[in-house]
Design an enzyme around this catalytic site. Sequence first.
Site, PDB file in Angstrom:
ATOM      1  N   ASN A  16     -10.599  -2.541  -5.178  1.00  0.00           N
ATOM      2  CA  ASN A  16      -9.783  -1.644  -6.018  1.00  0.00           C
ATOM      3  C   ASN A  16     -10.340  -1.556  -7.442  1.00  0.00           C
ATOM      4  O   ASN A  16     -10.072  -0.588  -8.159  1.00  0.00           O
ATOM      5  CB  ASN A  16      -8.336  -2.121  -6.131  1.00  0.00           C
ATOM      6  N   ASP A  36       0.831  -1.205   0.000  1.00  0.00           N
ATOM      7  CA  ASP A  36       0.000   0.000   0.000  1.00  0.00           C
ATOM      8  C   ASP A  36       0.868   1.259   0.000  1.00  0.00           C
ATOM      9  O   ASP A  36       1.950   1.263   0.587  1.00  0.00           O
ATOM     10  CB  ASP A  36      -0.915  -0.021   1.238  1.00  0.00           C
TER      11      ASP A  36
HETATM   12  C1  FPP Z   1      -2.085   0.179  -3.289  1.00  0.00           C
HETATM   13  O1  FPP Z   1      -1.591   1.510  -3.224  1.00  0.00           O
HETATM   14  C2  FPP Z   1      -1.498  -0.483  -4.433  1.00  0.00           C
HETATM   15  C3  FPP Z   1      -2.210  -0.968  -5.481  1.00  0.00           C
HETATM   16  C4  FPP Z   1      -3.672  -0.880  -5.578  1.00  0.00           C
HETATM   17  C5  FPP Z   1      -1.520  -1.583  -6.647  1.00  0.00           C
HETATM   18  C6  FPP Z   1      -0.305  -2.414  -6.322  1.00  0.00           C
HETATM   19  C7  FPP Z   1       0.454  -2.628  -7.565  1.00  0.00           C
HETATM   20  C8  FPP Z   1       1.793  -2.726  -7.674  1.00  0.00           C
HETATM   21  C9  FPP Z   1       2.711  -2.738  -6.525  1.00  0.00           C
HETATM   22  C10 FPP Z   1       2.503  -2.779  -8.994  1.00  0.00           C
HETATM   23  C11 FPP Z   1       2.079  -3.704 -10.046  1.00  0.00           C
HETATM   24  C12 FPP Z   1       1.800  -5.084  -9.619  1.00  0.00           C
HETATM   25  C13 FPP Z   1       2.079  -6.200 -10.346  1.00  0.00           C
HETATM   26  C14 FPP Z   1       1.606  -7.523  -9.871  1.00  0.00           C
HETATM   27  C15 FPP Z   1       2.849  -6.174 -11.578  1.00  0.00           C
HETATM   28  P1  FPP Z   1      -2.604   2.703  -3.379  1.00  0.00           P
HETATM   29  O2  FPP Z   1      -2.677   3.075  -4.808  1.00  0.00           O
HETATM   30  O3  FPP Z   1      -3.920   2.364  -2.753  1.00  0.00           O
HETATM   31  O4  FPP Z   1      -1.871   3.809  -2.556  1.00  0.00           O
HETATM   32  P2  FPP Z   1      -2.529   4.994  -1.735  1.00  0.00           P
HETATM   33  O5  FPP Z   1      -3.226   4.385  -0.550  1.00  0.00           O
HETATM   34  O6  FPP Z   1      -1.344   5.808  -1.329  1.00  0.00           O
HETATM   35  O7  FPP Z   1      -3.463   5.714  -2.669  1.00  0.00           O
END
Ligand code: FPP
Length: 229
Positions: free
Chosen positions: A62, A14
């Site tokens: 998500n 996250d």
């Molecule tokens: C949560 O951070 C993260 C995600 C919803 C996506 C995770 C994806 C990756 C690490 C990269 C790609 C993955 C693969 C399998 C190739 P957030 O966007 O909710 O962060 P925030 O809470 O700061 O908004």
Amino acid sequence: MEKRIPKHVAVIMDGNGRWAKNRLLPRSAGHRAGMKRMISLSEHIFDCGVEWCTLYALSTENLNRPQEELDALFGLFREYFTKNVETLKEKKISLRVIGNLQLLPDDVREVIGRGEEETKGGARGTLVLAIAYGARQEILSAVNSAVRAGMEVTEESFSALLSTEGIPDPDLLIRTGKEVRLSNFLLWQSAYAELYFTGKLFPDFTDKEFDKALVAYAERERRFGKIGK
Ligand code: FPP
């Protein structure tokens, strides 16, 4: 003290969005930085002797994000599953994906399937990616299968109906990005996981930060409900 290494580590990745916002970059840049970190971190995790590593890449919830962000994430999934499979094969790491893949675009589902197929049998460890995954949905689907089969389930037979069938329960569950919650991740499987929360946003969760989680884990006394020493 002897360093106790968890057999299975699960990570809620996250904080990509906030990492990008802090740099006045689009959220997609945060996800790309997250993917870069994820590739190095997963190598490091297996180098530490961990056998199973589960990374939460996308929850069912998500999927309600704006299409633009989802498209960027789907693009990263396509890239990851085409460019990284060879390295995983060389390193003898097999890929397994859990989640409701029907919710993904067809071509993303196809590259995922190919990635799993090509890395099959990699015996050094298994990298499990949770994509379009939700624990409550997973549990309900298992309950419905049991009901349809007229089965009275035990802990073992129920576990075998989950998408994590054959995967040991996580020993250590890490969440990056400051929030202190599980967000619908491995709810059944984490019953006795040691939880570790860090304020580091995922792209800043370095190998050294991971090592701190390993030290914290080694210091925990795991009693599984029994009386301690
Ligand atoms: C949560 O951070 C993260 C995600 C919803 C996506 C995770 C994806 C990756 C690490 C990269 C790609 C993955 C693969 C399998 C190739 P957030 O966007 O909710 O962060 P925030 O809470 O700061 O908004």
